[in-house]
Design an enzyme around this catalytic site. Structure first.
Site, PDB file in Angstrom:
ATOM      1  N   ASP A  71      -8.509  -4.004  -2.324  1.00 55.50           N
ATOM      2  CA  ASP A  71      -8.788  -3.240  -1.103  1.00 55.50           C
ATOM      3  C   ASP A  71     -10.263  -3.275  -0.709  1.00 55.50           C
ATOM      4  OD1 ASP A  71      -6.102  -2.502  -1.422  1.00 55.50           O
ATOM      5  OD2 ASP A  71      -6.615  -0.640  -2.440  1.00 55.50           O
ATOM      6  N   GLU A 247      -1.244  -0.808   7.984  1.00 55.14           N
ATOM      7  CA  GLU A 247      -2.205   0.019   7.244  1.00 55.14           C
ATOM      8  C   GLU A 247      -3.576  -0.646   7.228  1.00 55.14           C
ATOM      9  OE1 GLU A 247      -0.573   0.405   3.325  1.00 55.14           O
ATOM     10  OE2 GLU A 247      -0.420  -1.750   3.016  1.00 55.14           O
TER      11      GLU A 247
END
Length: 583
Positions: A71, A247
């Protein structure tokens, strides 16, 4: 009165003798005599891909951060680039890296390095904090890090600093739900937060249906402005196709237009990156006709040097004026198992047209890239983060522990003490199978083929004492390789701990092998992984290694089997609450 003073003085002196002040002013109990002393660690990566693809002078390896660094988010101030990654229940939280050229990176610490910022003491390893965003606001010369904290009841939080080298503020809880927040500052100084959220109540159309929301942000008070939220993407690029898990949103401004980039497809084998455009930061956002702009999902599963699950990206303009994107992807082993976890990759981005596209991000990815013009590859040198095959050596002689060593659910300073003899670890009563802080110093597995060797002095006082190595995916999926005491003899054992299912929290424990051992001299413990095969060996003379039991499968150390979001960790482990003994 004098007698009372003497009594008080004696009590205070005793307390001072019993305790010592650790890092950041925390009281730290002195290490008991039966704490193990680790004097040396050698980690050696040996992946074949790096032997098959040696670097030319103008090349560097991808991924740029090997091991569980998923991430990624990135920002820039002048010639300085800062990048952060998810850390889940690892502590300290949110590792942060610095570079001047996007190739050579140094870890400068962690954003959340105090318990007051992050409390994960009872959190599953895949909980904690994840999907951070980092943004530099030139309007007030301030850096912001925003993240979802699945621990301590915080939810979405934000911290800030004028200088990432000097630490970060206490967290401010933000008044919205959802996950994966990111903050954007427009040229006029206005701020906006975008994030993933559930659809409005009663409007969920299918499993995995999510939306992207935006809020106005009060820069003075560091809070979203109540009532300003609105949905700017419903479902994904095309709702009729039932896209899942839109997302990790980021907003960029280029040529007076606003671009919204998101991950779509879930962080697995359908992962991708998609892009939208709008005339205003609050939409409406129109998807590009050529989405996705990054994915590895369309190729044969048995391809050579497989890189997969690519997505969750962030863009930045490089020192050469060209755009680059950092993102997560995986490199599974020969049995397609994900033991290393999700890593940080980088690709150049072609933004010469209306929409950005990751160069070579829509074909099978290669293990190396061409250096940006004017950049020299210094990885493995001068303190820069290594990649490719490398050797990491630690003798615990420095007062400052390398940032790559981490704790789980609590500060490493709670249980470590660096001495002239080496690193002493205080045994907690919690063992590795419990959902509590454990006295374990972890290092991320960074290769599919590696050797990890440690030298340890240890004399367990009872069957409750154990110390050694743990190969860890989570508290219900791990191997313990350590020394304990049974009756009046010392034994070395290999234990397999595996949760009966992803839903069932009960852990099944099995002693795979054990044998008596002479502990009068320092012991060397070693784990060697050859893809999915893990072998545990020990030496009592620092030369000859004896395998304990047969080769075991690394399947329980993979995300595929164990579930969750993290990669495997290798830990220096001790406990005074051992409950595993050979018969």
């Amino acid at each position: 009165m004098n007698q009372v003073k003497i009594i008080i003085f004696t009590l205070l002196l005793g307390l001072y003798t019993f305790c010592q002040v650790g890092n950041k002013g925390e009281l730290k109990v002195k290490i008991p005599k039966n704490g193990p002393v680790f004097s040396k660690v050698i980690y050696q990566g040996d992946d074949q891909v790096y032997k098959n693809y040696p670097l030319e002078p103008d090349e560097f390896y991808n991924p740029i951060l090997q091991g569980c660094y998923p991430d990624p988010a990135i920002t820039r101030k002048g010639d300085d680039y800062y990048m952060v990654c998810s850390s889940f229940a690892m502590f300290p939280g949110v590792p942060i890296f610095h570079s001047n050229d996007l190739v050579n990176w140094t870890q400068i610490g962690h954003v959340l390095d105090r318990i007051s910022q992050l409390d994960v003491h009872d959190t599953h390893i895949s909980g904690g904090v994840y999907a951070p965003g980092i943004t530099y606001n030139p309007n007030n010369d301030t850096f912001y890090m925003i993240v979802t904290a699945f621990a301590g009841g915080l939810g979405n939080i934000i911290v800030k600093t004028k200088d990432p080298m000097q630490g970060w503020s206490e967290p401010k809880k933000l008044n919205f739900n959802g996950i994966d927040p990111c903050i954007f500052f427009d040229d006029d100084g206005k701020g906006y937060i975008v994030h993933n959220d559930a659809p409005d109540e009663g409007k969920e159309l299918y499993d995995g249906h999510r939306v992207i929301k935006i809020w106005d942000y009060d820069v003075e008070n560091d809070q979203v402005i109540n009532g300003t939220d609105q949905i700017i993407v419903d479902g994904g690029v095309d709702l009729t196709n039932k896209p899942i898990w839109i997302e990790a949103p980021h907003i960029y401004k280029k040529n007076e237009r606003y671009y919204l980039m998101c991950a779509e497809g879930g962080t697995g084998d359908w992962h991708s990156e998609v892009i939208f455009v709008s005339e205003t930061p609050k939409g409406p956002f129109i998807p590009a006709s050529n989405n996705p702009i990054l994915t590895q999902r369309y190729f044969t599963k048995d391809r050579k040097n497989k890189v997969d699950w690519a997505g969750h990206a962030d863009l930045v303009e490089g020192p050469d004026g060209k755009y680059y994107g950092v993102f997560l992807a995986i490199r599974p082993n020969e049995k397609d198992r994900v033991n290393i976890g999700r890593e940080t990759f980088i690709l150049p981005v072609d933004w010469s047209g209306e929409f950005p596209v990751f160069e070579n991000g829509l074909i099978p990815m290669e293990p190396k890239l061409r250096l940006p013009e004017g950049v020299t590859n210094k990885t493995k040198q001068e303190g820069f983060f290594p990649n490719g095959n490398f050797t990491f050596k630690e003798n615990f002689s420095s007062e400052k522990l390398d940032y790559r060593w981490i704790g789980l659910r609590g500060p490493r300073e709670k249980f470590i003490n660096i001495t002239k003899k080496g690193l002493i670890i205080e045994p907690f009563e919690a063992n590795i199978k419990e959902l509590k802080p454990t006295s374990t110093l972890f290092y991320r597995q960074q290769h599919n083929h590696f050797t990890f060797t440690t030298t340890m002095e240890y004399k367990p006082g009872s069957e409750k004492d154990l110390a050694g190595i743990v190969c860890f995916q989570n508290e219900g999926s791990n191997y313990v390789f350590g020394i304990t005491k049974k009756d009046n003899e010392h034994v070395v054992l290999l234990e397999k701990n595996q949760r009966k299912s992803r839903i069932d929290q009960e852990v099944s424990s099995e002693i795979i092998a054990s044998t008596k051992i002479d502990i009068n001299n320092p012991i060397q413990l070693q784990v060697k992984a050859t893809g999915d095969d893990y072998q545990f060996s020990y030496s009592t003379n620092e030369i000859d290694f004896v395998s304990l039991g047969d080769i075991v499968s690394g399947d329980i150390l993979s995300t595929n089997i164990a579930g969750g979001f993290t990669g495997a960790l290798i830990g220096l482990y001790t406990t005074s609450g051992n409950n595993s003994l050979p018969e």
